[in-house]
Enzyme design. Structure first.
Site, PDB file in Angstrom:
ATOM      1  N   ARG A  77       0.734  -1.223  -0.059  1.00  0.00           N
ATOM      2  CA  ARG A  77      -0.228   0.063   0.071  1.00  0.00           C
ATOM      3  C   ARG A  77       1.103   1.271  -0.012  1.00  0.00           C
ATOM      4  NH1 ARG A  77      -1.768   0.877   4.388  1.00  0.00           N
ATOM      5  NH2 ARG A  77      -1.196  -0.860   5.602  1.00  0.00           N
ATOM      6  N   TYR A 205      -1.107  -3.559  -7.140  1.00  0.00           N
ATOM      7  CA  TYR A 205      -0.960  -4.183  -5.629  1.00  0.00           C
ATOM      8  C   TYR A 205      -2.278  -4.093  -5.003  1.00  0.00           C
ATOM      9  CZ  TYR A 205      -0.242  -5.315  -0.955  1.00  0.00           C
ATOM     10  OH  TYR A 205      -0.426  -6.006   0.351  1.00  0.00           O
ATOM     11  N   GLY A 206      -2.462  -5.533  -4.428  1.00  0.00           N
ATOM     12  CA  GLY A 206      -3.885  -5.747  -3.708  1.00  0.00           C
ATOM     13  C   GLY A 206      -4.490  -4.642  -2.911  1.00  0.00           C
ATOM     14  N   LYS A 214      -9.514  -2.431   1.615  1.00  0.00           N
ATOM     15  CA  LYS A 214      -9.198  -1.079   2.595  1.00  0.00           C
ATOM     16  C   LYS A 214     -10.065   0.166   2.163  1.00  0.00           C
ATOM     17  CE  LYS A 214      -6.008  -3.578   4.732  1.00  0.00           C
ATOM     18  NZ  LYS A 214      -6.311  -3.772   5.861  1.00  0.00           N
ATOM     19  N   HIS A 234     -10.510  -2.066  11.735  1.00  0.00           N
ATOM     20  CA  HIS A 234      -9.525  -3.023  11.231  1.00  0.00           C
ATOM     21  C   HIS A 234      -9.386  -3.944  12.230  1.00  0.00           C
ATOM     22  CE1 HIS A 234      -5.061  -3.122   9.373  1.00  0.00           C
ATOM     23  NE2 HIS A 234      -5.754  -3.975   8.950  1.00  0.00           N
ATOM     24  N   SER A 256      -0.968  -3.378  10.409  1.00  0.00           N
ATOM     25  CA  SER A 256      -0.811  -4.330   9.625  1.00  0.00           C
ATOM     26  C   SER A 256       0.239  -5.099   9.861  1.00  0.00           C
ATOM     27  CB  SER A 256      -0.474  -3.494   8.248  1.00  0.00           C
ATOM     28  OG  SER A 256      -1.641  -2.706   7.974  1.00  0.00           O
ATOM     29  N   ALA A 257       0.334  -6.592   9.402  1.00  0.00           N
ATOM     30  CA  ALA A 257       1.434  -7.662   9.662  1.00  0.00           C
ATOM     31  C   ALA A 257       1.976  -7.748  11.085  1.00  0.00           C
ATOM     32  CB  ALA A 257       2.440  -6.987   8.738  1.00  0.00           C
ATOM     33  N   CYS A 258       0.932  -7.378  11.871  1.00  0.00           N
ATOM     34  CA  CYS A 258       1.377  -7.664  13.445  1.00  0.00           C
ATOM     35  C   CYS A 258       0.756  -8.977  14.007  1.00  0.00           C
ATOM     36  CB  CYS A 258       0.868  -6.555  14.135  1.00  0.00           C
ATOM     37  SG  CYS A 258       1.934  -5.260  14.223  1.00  0.00           S
ATOM     38  N   LYS A 260      -2.696 -10.302  12.793  1.00  0.00           N
ATOM     39  CA  LYS A 260      -3.884 -10.576  13.047  1.00  0.00           C
ATOM     40  C   LYS A 260      -4.675 -11.873  12.330  1.00  0.00           C
ATOM     41  CE  LYS A 260      -6.350  -6.953  11.297  1.00  0.00           C
ATOM     42  NZ  LYS A 260      -5.254  -5.849  10.690  1.00  0.00           N
ATOM     43  N   ASP A 285      -9.326  -9.432   9.277  1.00  0.00           N
ATOM     44  CA  ASP A 285      -8.775  -8.269   8.953  1.00  0.00           C
ATOM     45  C   ASP A 285      -9.972  -6.968   9.030  1.00  0.00           C
ATOM     46  OD1 ASP A 285      -6.558  -6.557   8.124  1.00  0.00           O
ATOM     47  OD2 ASP A 285      -7.686  -6.339   6.027  1.00  0.00           O
ATOM     48  N   ASN A 383       6.271  -8.449   1.952  1.00  0.00           N
ATOM     49  CA  ASN A 383       4.951  -8.288   1.854  1.00  0.00           C
ATOM     50  C   ASN A 383       4.191  -9.040   0.786  1.00  0.00           C
ATOM     51  OD1 ASN A 383       2.667  -7.083   2.921  1.00  0.00           O
ATOM     52  ND2 ASN A 383       2.742  -5.407   1.158  1.00  0.00           N
ATOM     53  N   ARG A 385       1.899 -12.276  -0.383  1.00  0.00           N
ATOM     54  CA  ARG A 385       0.532 -12.581   0.087  1.00  0.00           C
ATOM     55  C   ARG A 385      -0.089 -13.668  -0.535  1.00  0.00           C
ATOM     56  NH1 ARG A 385      -1.783  -8.405   3.331  1.00  0.00           N
ATOM     57  NH2 ARG A 385       0.010  -6.853   3.498  1.00  0.00           N
ATOM     58  N   ARG A 416       2.858  -3.466  18.278  1.00  0.00           N
ATOM     59  CA  ARG A 416       4.255  -4.352  18.295  1.00  0.00           C
ATOM     60  C   ARG A 416       5.155  -3.113  19.186  1.00  0.00           C
ATOM     61  NH1 ARG A 416       7.212  -8.117  14.475  1.00  0.00           N
ATOM     62  NH2 ARG A 416       5.247  -8.200  13.664  1.00  0.00           N
ATOM     63  N   GLY A 510       0.073 -19.502  19.222  1.00  0.00           N
ATOM     64  CA  GLY A 510      -1.409 -20.342  20.025  1.00  0.00           C
ATOM     65  C   GLY A 510      -1.416 -19.871  21.483  1.00  0.00           C
ATOM     66  N   ASP A 511      -0.309 -19.761  21.946  1.00  0.00           N
ATOM     67  CA  ASP A 511      -0.333 -19.307  23.512  1.00  0.00           C
ATOM     68  C   ASP A 511      -1.099 -18.040  23.941  1.00  0.00           C
ATOM     69  OD1 ASP A 511       0.995 -21.952  24.804  1.00  0.00           O
ATOM     70  OD2 ASP A 511       2.623 -21.107  23.530  1.00  0.00           O
ATOM     71  N   ASN A 512      -1.194 -17.209  22.808  1.00  0.00           N
ATOM     72  CA  ASN A 512      -2.111 -16.203  23.118  1.00  0.00           C
ATOM     73  C   ASN A 512      -3.283 -16.446  23.662  1.00  0.00           C
ATOM     74  OD1 ASN A 512       0.142 -14.585  22.125  1.00  0.00           O
ATOM     75  ND2 ASN A 512      -0.302 -14.398  20.110  1.00  0.00           N
TER      76      ASN A 512
HETATM   77  C1  OXD Z   1      -3.091  -4.540   5.495  1.00  0.00           C
HETATM   78  C2  OXD Z   1      -3.706  -5.536   4.990  1.00  0.00           C
HETATM   79  O1  OXD Z   1      -2.177  -3.763   4.913  1.00  0.00           O
HETATM   80  O2  OXD Z   1      -4.560  -6.312   5.481  1.00  0.00           O
HETATM   81  O3  OXD Z   1      -3.725  -3.873   6.657  1.00  0.00           O
HETATM   82  O4  OXD Z   1      -3.317  -5.978   3.832  1.00  0.00           O
HETATM   83 MN    MN Z   2      -5.066  -5.067   7.300  1.00  0.00          MN
END
Ligand code: OXD
Ligand code: MN
Length: 601
Positions: A77, A205-206, A214, A234, A256-258, A260, A285, A383, A385, A416, A510-512
């Site tokens: 993005r 790009y997506g 988004k 989000h 993003s990318a944490c 989810k 998401d 990144n 996908r 993070r 999984g431990d979360n």
């Molecule tokens: C983001 C996604 O960038 O979900 O948050 O792709």
């Molecule tokens: Mn996202």
């Protein structure tokens, strides 16, 4: 009158006039309606394979899977090129980029004029949410990219039923996308919330071009949600089933990318599995949330698939995602193992392919991999996908398609943070919870272009996705709190705390679940907590660490609140609130002052 290659899916003059205007501008050779049928999708896949836009993967190992590579300068993005075009600049706010709508339309009209010459325009009528549900909203994306069509067929509900549900079309979201020349200097992702319109040009790009995601389900929908009294967030949605078969749902917002997608598809640790606990994914998401008749907050996932980050996805981190992506999937910018025509990415396993083409389409040598320069030396772009169908997910919730959604017990914010935030804490109430969301921060990742590893404030993980002024967005949260008779409790988690050597202390994945169990126990009033300056923090004995290699001291460390770093954070938050500007609600400024006073006490 414009000519379609196949039968139009609507008779709405409003919609047909708009398509005609867009076609006159972009001048495609052909115009095709996307009807959602498998036959049409298959023909488009075959066409994309014949032109090299898609590579068909090994049908035995990865049935109905394809690989696509974007241009090397078009892999994430582009927040710097994303605009909210409201009539008044102050309505877009200081955090968003803004262009006056008339000027923006004029600028983009130049880029779109003739941009589809020699190409086909595809008309994709799509729904976000179940067709006919109170939550559902409809859009049409016009695009010159087969890749976009095939991704939209996975990510949204597409076809005749949707076009029918649109009726006369008033109120549908008008999306226009063209790859044009992929010129990065003239790449624009523009939203006109006052006109229900999205224009995206010069990207493939997506996140920039799948306009349902988004652009619509967050930026436009957040604007509509404020106007109509609901919320577009989000957030993932996860169901946790206890041994009695009772399911409680939580929604969680992370930048993003944490992780989810990992949390959304979490597998409980053995300790809980043996007792009969199960987890169910509703979404990974985006959540749309409305007050239900019973006074609780109910959520749907408006999407129909997952656009997940591939690197790091493996049998340990997220077996459910991996299995979901083993069929009917489009991979973007991952490595191609040419020995067996399958895909590979960093973190999939410890056996990089010996014969491999990297995400740039070059022969790749795994021995040259350098962690410090992942973009240039890895097989898969950081990144990269997978676009995979929700219905293929082994843990997809049976409520996934329920038009009424699921009731939310807890909202969880997370980021993070190496040092500041404890493993988990609970806000004092909705207003304080809104404050906790508003001060979220995270170290940046590869999901957006720009530096990686820098702390940036990302309120509710919505910084790049609020379609109006951020201060007004906070005010909307506070307003919602007043109209939800039985609101979810609000928490904050941090899986990413590190020791002095920089190693993660909490095992995560999984431990979360262990933390989620504390959260649910708090929602049910079953466990006590320690009141601290930042909120309620667990007593160490209330987080179950059975079977984990973690000492009580480490857990205490994870739960500790370091006042010094929090006081530094307070200064940073003040500056951020200043940056957002005068519309930050007084209630949140009071919360900030109260936090500072508690920390100094
Ligand atoms: C983001 C996604 O960038 O979900 O948050 O792709
Ligand atoms: Mn996202």
């Amino acid at each position: 009158m414009i000519k379609f290659q196949n039968k139009p899916l609507t008779e709405s003059k409003y919609i047909l006039d708009w398509i005609e205007d867009m076609a006159k501008m972009t001048k495609p050779d052909k115009i095709v309606w996307i009807d959602g049928s498998e036959e049409q999708a298959e023909a488009l896949r075959a066409e994309a394979v014949s032109t090299g836009e898609l590579i068909k993967l090994n049908p035995e190992l990865l049935p109905n899977c394809y690989l696509h590579r974007t241009a090397v300068n078009d892999v994430a993005r582009v927040e710097g090129r994303t605009f909210i075009c409201t009539k008044k600049k102050e309505d877009a706010g200081n955090i968003n980029n803004w262009i006056e709508p008339g000027e923006c339309y004029a600028r983009l009209t130049k880029l779109f004029t003739g941009s589809m010459q020699g190409r086909t325009m595809y008309i994709i009528p799509y729904a976000m949410g179940q067709v006919g549900s109170d939550f559902a909203k409809y859009g049409i994306e016009l695009t010159d990219s087969i890749y976009v069509v095939l991704n939209m067929l996975i990510m949204t509900r597409v076809g005749a039923k949707v076009a029918e549900a649109m009726g006369d079309g008033k109120g549908f979201i008008k999306g226009l996308h063209s790859k044009a020349t992929l010129d990065a200097d003239n790449r624009y992702i523009c939203h006109f919330p006052e006109d229900n319109t999205i224009w995206s040009v010069n990207s493939g790009y997506g996140g920039n071009v799948l306009l349902g995601k988004k652009c619509f389900a967050l930026r436009i929908a957040s604007y509509l949600g404020r106007k109509e009294g609901w919320m577009a967030e989000h957030m993932l949605i996860l169901g946790i089933e206890n041994p009695e078969g009772e399911i409680k749902y939580v929604s969680a917002a992370f930048p993003s990318a944490c992780g989810k997608t990992n949390l959304a598809m979490l597998i409980p640790p053995e300790y809980y599995r043996k007792k009969g606990y199960k987890t169910w994914c509703v979404g990974d998401d985006i959540a749309w949330l409305r007050v239900g008749k019973d006074g609780r907050l109910w959520a749907i996932n408006p999407e129909n698939g997952f656009f997940g980050v591939a690197p790091g996805t493996n049998e340990h981190s997220n077996p459910n995602a991996l299995h979901t992506a083993m069929r009917d999937t489009i991979f973007t910018n991952v490595g191609l193992n040419t020995d067996n025509n399958t895909v590979w990415w960093e973190g999939l396993n410890d056996n990089p392919p010996v014969h491999c083409i990297n995400w740039k389409g070059e022969v790749w040598d795994y021995r040259k991999y350098d962690k410090a320069d992942k973009v240039n030396t890895s097989a898969a772009h950081p990144n990269s996908r997978f676009t995979a169908m929700a219905k293929n997910c082994p843990c997809i919730s049976k409520e996934f398609d329920n038009p009424a959604g699921v009731p939310i017990s807890a909202i969880i914010f997370g980021g993070r943070r190496a040092k500041t935030a404890p493993l988990v804490y609970q806000s004092f109430n909705w207003q304080h919870g809104t404050f906790v969301g508003s001060i979220m921060a995270s170290e940046t990742t590869a999901a957006a272009a720009g530096a990686v590893g820098v702390v940036r404030r990302d309120p509710m993980a919505m910084r790049p996705f609020v379609g109006y002024d951020m201060g007004d967005y906070f005010a909307h949260w506070l307003e919602m709190g007043k109209v939800i008779p039985n609101p979810p409790k609000i928490f904050h988690v941090n899986w990413f705390r590190t020791d002095d050597e920089g190693h993660f202390i909490w095992p995560g994945f999984g431990d979360n679940m262990r933390v989620l169990m504390w959260i649910l126990a708090r929602c049910e009033g079953k466990v006590d907590a320690k009141e601290t300056a930042i909120g309620y923090v667990p007593y160490a004995e209330d987080i179950n660490i059975e079977g984990l290699d973690i000492s009580k001291e480490t857990l205490n460390d994870l739960l500790s609140v370091d006042k010094k770093s929090w006081l530094e954070d307070v200064e940073n938050i003040k500056a951020f609130y200043e940056q957002i500007g005068e519309r930050v609600p007084a209630e949140l400024k009071e919360e900030l002052a109260a936090l500072e006073a508690r920390l100094k006490k």
